[in-house]
Design an enzyme around this catalytic site. Structure first.
Site, PDB file in Angstrom:
ATOM      1  N   GLU A   8    -109.755 -44.818-198.515  1.00 51.41           N
ATOM      2  CA  GLU A   8    -109.929 -45.358-199.866  1.00 51.41           C
ATOM      3  C   GLU A   8    -109.674 -46.848-199.931  1.00 51.41           C
ATOM      4  O   GLU A   8    -110.323 -47.567-200.686  1.00 51.41           O
ATOM      5  CB  GLU A   8    -109.018 -44.627-200.859  1.00 51.41           C
ATOM      6  CG  GLU A   8    -109.266 -45.024-202.297  1.00 51.41           C
ATOM      7  CD  GLU A   8    -108.670 -44.031-203.289  1.00 51.41           C
ATOM      8  OE1 GLU A   8    -108.206 -44.492-204.338  1.00 51.41           O
ATOM      9  OE2 GLU A   8    -108.679 -42.819-203.023  1.00 51.41           O
ATOM     10  N   ASP A 103    -107.816 -40.959-200.936  1.00 49.72           N
ATOM     11  CA  ASP A 103    -106.567 -40.370-201.443  1.00 49.72           C
ATOM     12  C   ASP A 103    -106.745 -38.886-201.716  1.00 49.72           C
ATOM     13  O   ASP A 103    -107.778 -38.444-202.221  1.00 49.72           O
ATOM     14  CB  ASP A 103    -106.140 -41.065-202.731  1.00 49.72           C
ATOM     15  CG  ASP A 103    -105.454 -42.400-202.453  1.00 49.72           C
ATOM     16  OD1 ASP A 103    -105.211 -42.714-201.273  1.00 49.72           O
ATOM     17  OD2 ASP A 103    -105.172 -43.133-203.425  1.00 49.72           O
ATOM     18  N   TYR A 307     -96.863 -39.656-200.772  1.00 44.49           N
ATOM     19  CA  TYR A 307     -97.861 -39.978-201.793  1.00 44.49           C
ATOM     20  C   TYR A 307     -97.229 -39.926-203.178  1.00 44.49           C
ATOM     21  O   TYR A 307     -96.699 -38.890-203.590  1.00 44.49           O
ATOM     22  CB  TYR A 307     -99.001 -38.966-201.696  1.00 44.49           C
ATOM     23  CG  TYR A 307    -100.186 -39.250-202.573  1.00 44.49           C
ATOM     24  CD1 TYR A 307    -101.094 -40.241-202.230  1.00 44.49           C
ATOM     25  CD2 TYR A 307    -100.417 -38.523-203.735  1.00 44.49           C
ATOM     26  CE1 TYR A 307    -102.206 -40.506-203.027  1.00 44.49           C
ATOM     27  CE2 TYR A 307    -101.518 -38.775-204.541  1.00 44.49           C
ATOM     28  CZ  TYR A 307    -102.408 -39.768-204.180  1.00 44.49           C
ATOM     29  OH  TYR A 307    -103.503 -40.021-204.972  1.00 44.49           O
TER      30      TYR A 307
END
Length: 770
Positions: A8, A103, A307
């Site tokens: 990403e 992601d 994350y």
């Protein structure tokens, strides 16, 4: 042929390359090794097309051209990043397999899907699904690549979210803007969030404080002294309160009831993004966006946390081993002294407050990785500290307390005492010095309207509370304390995030809070962008930590509600839409059915706005800028024909806005709006009272009316409720003032009859003005 890996962002791509192709050649926009070519998007490279891509007539905004409902949505490359899109297309021609390494979430899935669609990529796709960027996670992720088809439902949900936002944002914004001739931004999520803030502010303004009294008494039993609060209906008479205080002072009493029980306070849940943002706002005053940016930096650049854009407070069984390894890693960091008191055996797969796979979906709770932190900025360190202390707390025992409840009776009057006696700090040893956060948490848990009525526990942390139920006590002293009921608190970004998470419902129960997560307003990753957007378009402003609705924001909500499209401003209903999107992502609901319902609602918006009476000019006049209407009209005409920010354009700047498709955002931010607050009392004027920056003035100021009531007078802020009383009855409700010696007196603020807006203070006892 080789396999193309599409990450990403550049940092993510380089991290992946360092693991799977450590000797890869760096070609600036991609890295190439023997087996893999690793490249990246830069956020959204592709987005939904503007309305004029379907028909040139849409370049000019006209309500007669609405609704705009494409049969099939078109996508276009972002002009700013078209070179990188071409790089991906050229590289794909050299590869026979593709790995989607964007992601691991709904928006990451959508970014890849749009690239795949725009470039016509037909190679087989595998999905890298990892929650942190450590070498170990990347290596394991590539060893367990998933088939891209497993995520088709997530892609459908992402498309539905984006297209629904486009339909409502483009159509509703154009409809309200053209109908009322001023730029009004409307969105699927931003408008209900604005309505939450508006409703809270209206509650505050309509609130009328009531004076009441507490009677406090200090009791002694041998060497022990404690304080009790008189029990009974709320005391509104000062005389009665003083009689009770005098009645019990110096008298003997008995303990009519005494209960004691041990209680435990377990560690708070691991962080999801929203909870982290709330606490960072409460402790450091960080905005939601700032906290997200800092957490994203800790994840992407420093690789010290997992994350962060997660909505889960729990972990899976396979995360337990990693948590133990992270605990061991922290021994050799500045957190070493904290680790010494930690017990690894407390974190295991049967500990449901930590490990609960049913509550983990795309991502687990935010955790430290196995990478030792290097040099962090002060602000990054603040966020990392929060995460580490929350993580370590689960390796500590619960805090233990004795809760004492005492009812003391003197001369027929009953006093209640709550004592919270500390037995063991447990995990709270980690936050022993963090008093402010603990107070914030307690205040946020106080139920509305109750915090002045309920006697809070007195904490005894340095001694034991040894009272004997069968021995008499004596009332050493008693006093009357004057209090006032308090209005609801203004939203801060932290409390607004909590409200967004539960779609505006007040939920203290953690299980209910968890249940509402699938039907909140927006997602953890996008709530910060929604708040920032409301600031950008001029609907809200910050006063310290407090969020305040501007006049433009007030007007927007009122016009939307008066048009009869309540759903646009309904947090709960819009939250249900988010829940439906979540069901689509799980394959439990149809994206087609969802979109058909959105289209029907879009048509109903246009129908109702088209018949709405245009707002009078006074609602949009600005009494302070001194600019003529012709100038404003020209500016609006120019902006409505030249602007029309698309969902994709907004997405590139904010990540995943839930309310994009909003035209004229920057121009809208500077558009002044004033809502009539009452009739001007100046004889023969006929104007309306509107709010300015420092006062409430007449809309006929350009015609010479000089009536103005300043917002600050005699140490009081003139609220909308007080203004209404002044305009209708000439005076406010009874207020409490301080005289020069510090003494309190009751008085009202009154409006002079001169028609100038001059105010005076009228004492209640004499009626004399001061």
């Amino acid at each position: 042929m080789k396999t193309l890996v599409i990450a990403e962002k550049p940092d993510m791509g380089r991290n992946i390359a360092a693991v799977i192709e450590p000797r890869a050649k760096n070609n600036r926009s991609y890295l190439e090794g023997e087996q893999y070519i690793i490249t990246w998007a830069i956020g959204h490279l592709v987005g939904l097309a503007e309305p004029d891509a379907y028909d040139p007539k849409y370049k000019r905004w006209n309500i007669r051209d609405l609704p705009i409902i494409p049969e099939q949505f078109r996508i276009v490359p972002n002009p700013k990043t078209k070179d990188q899109l071409k790089v991906i297309g050229d590289l794909a021609k050299r590869c026979d397999h593709i790995v989607n390494a964007c992601d691991a979430g709904r928006e990451g899935q959508y970014i890849f899907a749009l690239i795949q669609q725009q470039l016509g990529l037909h190679q087989p796709v595998k999905r890298l699904w990892i929650s942190d960027l450590t070498a170990e996670s990347i290596k394991q992720g590539f060893a367990q690549l998933k088939d891209g088809s497993e995520f088709e439902s997530l892609t459908l949900a992402a498309r539905a979210r984006s297209e629904a936002d486009w339909l409502i944002g483009m159509n509703a914004s154009r409809a309200f803007t053209t109908r009322h001739q001023t730029l009004l931004s409307v969105g699927r999520v931003q408008t209900p969030v604005l309505a939450l803030i508006y409703d809270r502010q209206k509650e505050i303004e309509a609130f009328e404080s009531q004076t009441f009294y507490d009677v406090k008494a200090t009791f002694r039993q041998d060497s022990l002294e404690y304080v009790g609060t008189w029990q009974g209906d709320r005391l509104t008479s000062q005389e009665r309160s003083e009689r009770i205080a005098a009645k019990v002072k110096g008298k003997n009493g008995t303990i009519s009831k005494y209960e004691v029980k041990e209680t435990k306070e377990h560690p708070f849940k691991l962080y999801d993004l929203t909870l982290l943002q709330r606490e960072a706002n409460a402790k450091y005053g960080y905005s939601a966006k700032k906290t997200l940016d800092l957490a994203q930096g800790l994840y992407e650049r420093h690789k010290v946390i997992s994350y962060p854009r997660t909505n889960s407070n729990y972990v899976n069984e396979q995360n337990i081993e990693g948590m133990h390894k992270a605990l061991n890693m922290l021994k050799s960091t500045p957190y070493g002294p904290m680790v010494q008191g930690a017990d690894p055996n407390r974190v295991h797969k049967n500990n449901k407050s930590v490990c609960n796979p049913e509550r983990v979906e795309d991502h687990h709770a935010i955790l430290p990785t196995l990478k030792r932190p290097g040099t962090l900025s002060k602000e990054e360190q603040h966020i990392y500290d929060l995460i580490i202390i929350r993580f370590l707390s689960h390796f500590y025992p619960p805090a233990l307390y004795k809760q004492h409840t005492v009812l003391t009776e003197v001369e027929g009057e009953t006093f209640k005492t709550n004592i919270k006696e500390l037995l063991s700090l447990g995990w709270k040893v980690l936050i022993q010095q963090d008093k402010d956060k603990d107070k914030e948490r307690k205040s946020s848990k106080s139920k509305k309207g109750k915090d002045d009525e309920e006697e809070e526990s007195q904490e005894w942390n340095d001694r034991s509370f040894d009272v004997l139920a069968d021995k008499p006590v004596v009332c050493l002293k008693s006093e009357v304390k004057e209090k006032a009921t308090q209005p609801p608190k203004s939203y801060t970004e932290g409390t607004l995030l909590k409200a967004m998470e539960s779609a505006g419902k007040s939920m203290e129960d953690e299980e209910l809070r968890d249940a509402m997560k699938d039907s909140g307003l927006g997602t953890p990753a996008t709530r910060a962008a929604t708040i920032e957007r409301l600031k950008k378009v001029g609907y809200i402003t910050m006063q310290g930590k407090k969020i305040t609705v501007t006049q433009k924001g007030r007007t927007a909500v009122e016009l939307i509600r008066h048009a009869g499209v309540e759903l646009l401003a309904s947090p709960e209903m819009t939250g249900q839409w988010e829940r439906r999107l979540h069901q689509i992502s799980k394959g439990e609901a149809s994206a087609d059915v969802f979109m058909k319902n959105v289209q029907k609602f879009t048509v109903s918006i246009i129908d109702k706005v088209s018949t709405q009476r245009p707002a009078p000019p006074s609602m949009f006049g600005d009494s302070e800028d001194g600019k003529g209407k012709g100038n404003q009209s020209s500016k609006r005409s120019r902006s409505t024909s030249e602007t029309g920010k698309s969902a994709s354009a907004t997405a590139r700047s904010t990540g995943e806005p839930e309310s994009n498709g909003d035209p004229g955002a920057s121009q809208a931010a500077s558009s002044g709006v004033r809502v009539p607050l009452g009739d001007c009392p100046t004889a023969g004027c006929g104007g309306q009272i509107i709010e300015g920056r420092k006062g409430y003035g007449c809309s006929h100021f350009k015609s010479g009316c000089k009536f103005v009531i300043w917002k600050e007078f005699a140490g009081k802020s003139i609220s909308h409720a007080m203004l209404k009383s002044l305009l209708t009855s000439g005076k406010t409700q009874l207020l409490t003032f301080k005289d020069k010696s510090g003494g309190a007196f009751k008085a009202r603020i009154a409006l002079n009859e001169s028609g100038s807006g001059q105010l005076t203070v009228q004492r209640e006892s004499t009626g004399a003005a001061t």
